[in-house]
Design an enzyme around this catalytic site. Structure first.
Site, PDB file in Angstrom:
ATOM      1  N   ALA A  94       0.827  -1.209   0.000  1.00 34.79           N
ATOM      2  CA  ALA A  94       0.000   0.000   0.000  1.00 34.79           C
ATOM      3  C   ALA A  94       0.861   1.258   0.000  1.00 34.79           C
ATOM      4  O   ALA A  94       0.611   2.187  -0.777  1.00 34.79           O
ATOM      5  CB  ALA A  94      -0.924  -0.017   1.232  1.00 34.79           C
ATOM      6  N   ARG A 149       4.255   9.962  -9.768  1.00 31.93           N
ATOM      7  CA  ARG A 149       3.924  10.064 -11.195  1.00 31.93           C
ATOM      8  C   ARG A 149       3.231  11.387 -11.523  1.00 31.93           C
ATOM      9  O   ARG A 149       3.324  11.897 -12.631  1.00 31.93           O
ATOM     10  CB  ARG A 149       2.934   8.957 -11.590  1.00 31.93           C
ATOM     11  CG  ARG A 149       3.575   7.683 -12.018  1.00 31.93           C
ATOM     12  CD  ARG A 149       2.493   6.638 -12.170  1.00 31.93           C
ATOM     13  NE  ARG A 149       3.062   5.328 -12.014  1.00 31.93           N
ATOM     14  CZ  ARG A 149       3.440   4.569 -13.019  1.00 31.93           C
ATOM     15  NH1 ARG A 149       3.284   4.990 -14.254  1.00 31.93           N
ATOM     16  NH2 ARG A 149       3.969   3.397 -12.803  1.00 31.93           N
ATOM     17  N   SER A 153       8.472  -3.024  -1.103  1.00 30.11           N
ATOM     18  CA  SER A 153       7.726  -3.659  -2.195  1.00 30.11           C
ATOM     19  C   SER A 153       8.065  -5.131  -2.371  1.00 30.11           C
ATOM     20  O   SER A 153       8.468  -5.562  -3.438  1.00 30.11           O
ATOM     21  CB  SER A 153       7.979  -2.916  -3.517  1.00 30.11           C
ATOM     22  OG  SER A 153       7.329  -1.689  -3.501  1.00 30.11           O
ATOM     23  N   CYS A 160       3.200 -12.729  -0.248  1.00 29.64           N
ATOM     24  CA  CYS A 160       2.387 -13.806  -0.825  1.00 29.64           C
ATOM     25  C   CYS A 160       3.264 -14.921  -1.390  1.00 29.64           C
ATOM     26  O   CYS A 160       2.837 -16.070  -1.527  1.00 29.64           O
ATOM     27  CB  CYS A 160       1.497 -13.257  -1.937  1.00 29.64           C
ATOM     28  SG  CYS A 160       0.682 -11.711  -1.510  1.00 29.64           S
ATOM     29  N   VAL A 194       8.431   4.456  12.714  1.00 37.94           N
ATOM     30  CA  VAL A 194       7.666   5.596  13.224  1.00 37.94           C
ATOM     31  C   VAL A 194       7.058   5.177  14.560  1.00 37.94           C
ATOM     32  O   VAL A 194       6.377   4.147  14.644  1.00 37.94           O
ATOM     33  CB  VAL A 194       6.578   6.022  12.224  1.00 37.94           C
ATOM     34  CG1 VAL A 194       5.703   7.135  12.811  1.00 37.94           C
ATOM     35  CG2 VAL A 194       7.217   6.490  10.918  1.00 37.94           C
ATOM     36  N   ASP A 254      -3.654  -3.352   4.684  1.00 32.99           N
ATOM     37  CA  ASP A 254      -4.112  -4.256   5.749  1.00 32.99           C
ATOM     38  C   ASP A 254      -4.525  -3.543   7.031  1.00 32.99           C
ATOM     39  O   ASP A 254      -5.093  -4.163   7.925  1.00 32.99           O
ATOM     40  CB  ASP A 254      -2.985  -5.236   6.116  1.00 32.99           C
ATOM     41  CG  ASP A 254      -2.857  -6.370   5.119  1.00 32.99           C
ATOM     42  OD1 ASP A 254      -3.574  -6.356   4.103  1.00 32.99           O
ATOM     43  OD2 ASP A 254      -2.021  -7.265   5.362  1.00 32.99           O
ATOM     44  N   TYR A 310     -15.940 -22.856 -24.376  1.00 29.52           N
ATOM     45  CA  TYR A 310     -15.937 -24.324 -24.259  1.00 29.52           C
ATOM     46  C   TYR A 310     -15.033 -24.946 -25.318  1.00 29.52           C
ATOM     47  O   TYR A 310     -15.132 -24.631 -26.500  1.00 29.52           O
ATOM     48  CB  TYR A 310     -17.357 -24.910 -24.431  1.00 29.52           C
ATOM     49  CG  TYR A 310     -17.290 -26.387 -24.802  1.00 29.52           C
ATOM     50  CD1 TYR A 310     -16.777 -27.318 -23.886  1.00 29.52           C
ATOM     51  CD2 TYR A 310     -17.661 -26.839 -26.072  1.00 29.52           C
ATOM     52  CE1 TYR A 310     -16.648 -28.652 -24.226  1.00 29.52           C
ATOM     53  CE2 TYR A 310     -17.539 -28.181 -26.422  1.00 29.52           C
ATOM     54  CZ  TYR A 310     -17.029 -29.086 -25.498  1.00 29.52           C
ATOM     55  OH  TYR A 310     -16.887 -30.401 -25.835  1.00 29.52           O
ATOM     56  N   TRP A 354     -21.133 -28.200 -20.728  1.00 28.58           N
ATOM     57  CA  TRP A 354     -21.727 -27.289 -19.746  1.00 28.58           C
ATOM     58  C   TRP A 354     -20.654 -26.986 -18.714  1.00 28.58           C
ATOM     59  O   TRP A 354     -20.233 -27.862 -17.965  1.00 28.58           O
ATOM     60  CB  TRP A 354     -22.947 -27.931 -19.081  1.00 28.58           C
ATOM     61  CG  TRP A 354     -24.126 -27.984 -19.999  1.00 28.58           C
ATOM     62  CD1 TRP A 354     -24.495 -29.016 -20.794  1.00 28.58           C
ATOM     63  CD2 TRP A 354     -25.061 -26.940 -20.224  1.00 28.58           C
ATOM     64  NE1 TRP A 354     -25.612 -28.691 -21.516  1.00 28.58           N
ATOM     65  CE2 TRP A 354     -25.989 -27.418 -21.180  1.00 28.58           C
ATOM     66  CE3 TRP A 354     -25.222 -25.648 -19.723  1.00 28.58           C
ATOM     67  CZ2 TRP A 354     -27.054 -26.638 -21.639  1.00 28.58           C
ATOM     68  CZ3 TRP A 354     -26.288 -24.889 -20.180  1.00 28.58           C
ATOM     69  CH2 TRP A 354     -27.184 -25.379 -21.126  1.00 28.58           C
TER      70      TRP A 354
HETATM   71  C1  LIG Z   1       2.659 -15.806   3.849  1.00 29.79           C
HETATM   72  C2  LIG Z   1       1.690 -14.826   3.243  1.00 29.79           C
HETATM   73  C3  LIG Z   1       1.020 -15.142   2.056  1.00 29.79           C
HETATM   74  C4  LIG Z   1       0.129 -14.237   1.504  1.00 29.79           C
HETATM   75  N1  LIG Z   1      -0.521 -14.560   0.340  1.00 29.79           N
HETATM   76  C5  LIG Z   1      -1.383 -13.688  -0.227  1.00 29.79           C
HETATM   77  C6  LIG Z   1      -2.019 -13.983  -1.457  1.00 29.79           C
HETATM   78  O1  LIG Z   1      -1.806 -15.065  -2.047  1.00 29.79           O
HETATM   79  N2  LIG Z   1      -2.879 -13.063  -1.992  1.00 29.79           N
HETATM   80  C7  LIG Z   1      -3.128 -11.863  -1.371  1.00 29.79           C
HETATM   81  O2  LIG Z   1      -3.897 -11.046  -1.917  1.00 29.79           O
HETATM   82  N3  LIG Z   1      -2.510 -11.536  -0.215  1.00 29.79           N
HETATM   83  C8  LIG Z   1      -1.658 -12.423   0.376  1.00 29.79           C
HETATM   84  N4  LIG Z   1      -1.021 -12.095   1.553  1.00 29.79           N
HETATM   85  C9  LIG Z   1      -1.354 -10.819   2.211  1.00 29.79           C
HETATM   86  C10 LIG Z   1      -0.524  -9.672   1.655  1.00 29.79           C
HETATM   87  O3  LIG Z   1       0.834  -9.962   1.760  1.00 29.79           O
HETATM   88  C11 LIG Z   1      -0.878  -8.420   2.444  1.00 29.79           C
HETATM   89  O4  LIG Z   1      -2.243  -8.186   2.358  1.00 29.79           O
HETATM   90  C12 LIG Z   1      -0.133  -7.199   1.913  1.00 29.79           C
HETATM   91  O5  LIG Z   1       1.246  -7.357   2.056  1.00 29.79           O
HETATM   92  C13 LIG Z   1      -0.589  -5.960   2.676  1.00 29.79           C
HETATM   93  O6  LIG Z   1       0.141  -4.865   2.245  1.00 29.79           O
HETATM   94  P1  LIG Z   1       0.300  -3.585   3.181  1.00 29.79           P
HETATM   95  O7  LIG Z   1       1.180  -2.659   2.452  1.00 29.79           O
HETATM   96  O8  LIG Z   1      -1.033  -3.122   3.641  1.00 29.79           O
HETATM   97  O9  LIG Z   1       0.992  -4.152   4.499  1.00 29.79           O
HETATM   98  P2  LIG Z   1       2.407  -4.889   4.673  1.00 29.79           P
HETATM   99  O10 LIG Z   1       2.770  -5.649   3.474  1.00 29.79           O
HETATM  100  O11 LIG Z   1       2.310  -5.601   5.980  1.00 29.79           O
HETATM  101  O12 LIG Z   1       3.392  -3.678   4.806  1.00 29.79           O
HETATM  102  C14 LIG Z   1       3.374  -2.835   5.911  1.00 29.79           C
HETATM  103  C15 LIG Z   1       4.799  -2.372   6.148  1.00 29.79           C
HETATM  104  O13 LIG Z   1       4.793  -1.402   7.158  1.00 29.79           O
HETATM  105  C16 LIG Z   1       5.960  -1.551   7.942  1.00 29.79           C
HETATM  106  N5  LIG Z   1       5.667  -0.916   9.229  1.00 29.79           N
HETATM  107  C17 LIG Z   1       4.748  -1.275  10.132  1.00 29.79           C
HETATM  108  N6  LIG Z   1       4.730  -0.426  11.162  1.00 29.79           N
HETATM  109  C18 LIG Z   1       5.699   0.494  10.905  1.00 29.79           C
HETATM  110  C19 LIG Z   1       6.165   1.631  11.612  1.00 29.79           C
HETATM  111  N7  LIG Z   1       5.642   1.998  12.772  1.00 29.79           N
HETATM  112  N8  LIG Z   1       7.173   2.339  11.060  1.00 29.79           N
HETATM  113  C20 LIG Z   1       7.720   1.973   9.866  1.00 29.79           C
HETATM  114  N9  LIG Z   1       7.310   0.904   9.171  1.00 29.79           N
HETATM  115  C21 LIG Z   1       6.307   0.173   9.679  1.00 29.79           C
HETATM  116  C22 LIG Z   1       6.156  -3.061   8.018  1.00 29.79           C
HETATM  117  O14 LIG Z   1       7.490  -3.396   8.283  1.00 29.79           O
HETATM  118  C23 LIG Z   1       5.712  -3.495   6.623  1.00 29.79           C
HETATM  119  O15 LIG Z   1       6.788  -3.621   5.723  1.00 29.79           O
HETATM  120  C24 LIG Z   1      -0.105 -12.991   2.137  1.00 29.79           C
HETATM  121  C25 LIG Z   1       0.564 -12.670   3.321  1.00 29.79           C
HETATM  122  C26 LIG Z   1       1.460 -13.563   3.870  1.00 29.79           C
HETATM  123  C27 LIG Z   1       2.170 -13.195   5.145  1.00 29.79           C
END
Ligand SMILES: Cc1cc2nc3c(=O)[nH]c(=O)nc-3n(C[C@H](O)[C@H](O)[C@H](O)COP(=O)(O)OP(=O)(O)OC[C@H]3O[C@@H](n4cnc5c(N)ncnc54)[C@H](O)[C@@H]3O)c2cc1C
Length: 459
Positions: free
Chosen positions: A13, A23, A42, A46, A84, A289, A432, A440
């Site tokens: 995210a 961009r 990045s 998954c 943070v 998330d 199909y 079907w």
């Molecule tokens: C094993 C596994 C398999 C998965 N498989 C799938 C899949 O097949 N399909 C799917 O759609 N999703 C899957 N997911 C879920 C997916 O990885 C997450 O939904 C996605 O990574 C969420 O992205 P995000 O940027 O919201 O959070 P995150 O990827 O968790 O990134 C958040 C980042 O914030 C950083 N952070 C947190 N707090 C702080 C702070 N206070 N200061 C600085 N940095 C901080 C963390 O270190 C982290 O890098 C999977 C997850 C796991 C663990």
């Protein structure tokens, strides 16, 4: 003077938002600083199960863009190993701890993007000094588990605690590596993201792969020998193991946001509007998330921590921060996974969700095959549909089967997204040919069965 965007969290995210904002606004107009407490940006969590299994070599392959690339090609100031620790909305500053050098700094912002993801659920019994117990959230977790699995004495037995999709994928990874695997799940079945009858098909297939599935069983502790985990403790006795992997789900990482005064919704995640703005706080954004979103079928707020949403939401936030217009329209709960060759797909509401949302509905389960019966590789595919009474509007769908099962859920997701009825679906012009479907298609067979069930129920 350039405005300043600070991003908390440098994964799906956060980096999507930063990239989209860049961009649209150059560095002279918008300075972008990303704080990431881990080593990577990045990365694909998954992909971790497939790295553990050995299918993907890594972790480089799981990193879409490294911090240096963001710095040099996007003029995004990414600071890894920086956490943070507080957000001061009044002074528009964040407090940041340097995890390598030590010390704290304050950094000002005009716009703030909160993208701190989720935190894995870790019960008190899992807090242990014993080696060999792993959560599965970051690339560092993956690296630690791989090192353990490759080390001596070589682990032979694994216990996976929790039968959600991460637990199931990790169980597959362990089997692929030749370990004997026990999956322990507190509820009646693994894969509670589908209804019990469909989950039973998954459990059956997992047993067929040689896994031991222990359901209705909670882990309450760990045993260790010589500093290494040696068993998980359950009410039915210890289960000996050389490695424990936790897959107990995640909750929104919203504590920092809540402490600063960002509003949380009923799911415990941050509330945002459809443009990913935090309501009532101009210039404050959140995505991924850590936020909740609208379920388009139930109309309820939900927390669905998936990468697919995090990327889209981050992109929406970034476009808006960059001065464009974009909105995130909610989710319908589409997800896919697999256990070895068995594929599982789901979208929309399960029976219990439909009941909780107050719908009157019918549900049907239709068995057919992925290809024409005579075509090599033809195997069983089970499709479940849930449809509203009396309208026939599709409310949810689940598929369990072998090749070509999981991504068939996308057809159903599109139907659901567009409010189609099962009656309309019976006439869908789906492709199909014998290698790809029976005459079907399983989706059409299930739709016909749903129409019959509605008719039999007097609609
Ligand atoms: C094993 C596994 C398999 C998965 N498989 C799938 C899949 O097949 N399909 C799917 O759609 N999703 C899957 N997911 C879920 C997916 O990885 C997450 O939904 C996605 O990574 C969420 O992205 P995000 O940027 O919201 O959070 P995150 O990827 O968790 O990134 C958040 C980042 O914030 C950083 N952070 C947190 N707090 C702080 C702070 N206070 N200061 C600085 N940095 C901080 C963390 O270190 C982290 O890098 C999977 C997850 C796991 C663990």
């Amino acid at each position: 003077m350039a405005q300043r965007l600070i991003v908390i969290g440098g994964d799906a995210a956060g980096m999507s938002a930063a990239s989209q904002a860049r961009r649209r606004r150059d560095a002279g107009d918008l300075e972008i600083v990303v704080f990431e407490r881990g080593h990577f940006t990045s990365y694909s969590a998954c992909g971790i199960p497939y790295w553990i299994s050995g299918l993907v070599s890594g972790p480089e392959q799981l990193i879409a863009r490294a911090p240096e690339t963001f710095r040099s090609e996007f003029a995004i100031d990414v600071r890894t190993r920086h956490e943070v620790t507080a957000i001061d909305l009044e002074r528009r500053e964040v407090v940041v701890r340097d995890l390598e050098q030590g010390g704290e700094i304050r950094e000002r912002f005009d716009e703030l993007m909160y993208a701190a993801g989720a935190v894995p659920v870790k019960p008190s019994w899992a807090h242990t000094d014993a080696a060999g117990v792993f959560g599965m959230q970051t690339l560092d977790d993956g690296a630690a588990l791989r090192e353990w699995l490759d080390g001596e004495p070589r682990p032979r037995r694994a216990v996976v605690v929790g039968g959600g999709y991460i637990g199931v994928e990790m169980a597959e990874a362990m089997i692929e590596r030749g370990l004997s695997v026990t999956l322990v799940e507190q509820s009646d079945q693994p894969m509670s993201t589908v209804d019990g009858d469909m989950a039973e098909l998954v459990a059956e297939a997992m047993r067929g792969l040689g896994m031991t599935i222990r359901t209705g069983m909670a882990v309450s502790g760990l045993e260790e020998r010589d500093g290494r985990v040696s068993a998980v403790v359950t009410a039915e006795g210890p289960i000996p193991t050389d490695v424990v992997v936790l897959g107990l789900g995640v909750r929104p990482n919203a504590a920092l946001a809540e402490a600063a005064g960002l509003p949380l919704g009923p799911t415990g995640a941050i509330r945002v509007d459809r443009r990913m703005r935090v309501p009532g706080l101009p210039g404050i954004w959140a995505a991924g998330d850590c936020v909740e979103t609208l379920h388009r079928v139930s109309g309820m707020p939900v927390h669905v921590p998936l990468g697919t949403h995090a990327n889209k939401q981050g992109r929406v936030a970034g476009i808006n921060i960059g001065g464009g217009y974009a909105s995130f329209l909610g989710v319908i709960g589409t997800a896919v996974t697999k256990v070895c060759e068995l594929e599982v797909g789901r979208t929309g509401l399960r029976e219990r969700d439909a009941t909780a949302a107050g719908f009157d509905f019918i549900s049907v389960v239709a068995d057919s095959t992925n290809r024409a019966g005579y075509y090599p590789g033809s195997r069983r595919m089970t499709v479940k549909l849930i449809a509203e009474r009396p309208s026939g509007r599709l409310l949810g769908a689940q598929i369990v089967g072998w090749s070509e099962a999981a991504k068939r859920i996308d057809t159903l997701a599109v139907a659901l997204w567009n409010g189609m009825t099962v009656d309309e679906m019976t006439g869908l012009d789906l492709g199909y040919a014998p290698p790809y479907a029976p005459v079907w298609d399983p989706v059409l067979i299930a739709a016909r069965k749903a129409v019959d069930a509605l008719t039999a129920a007097g609609r």
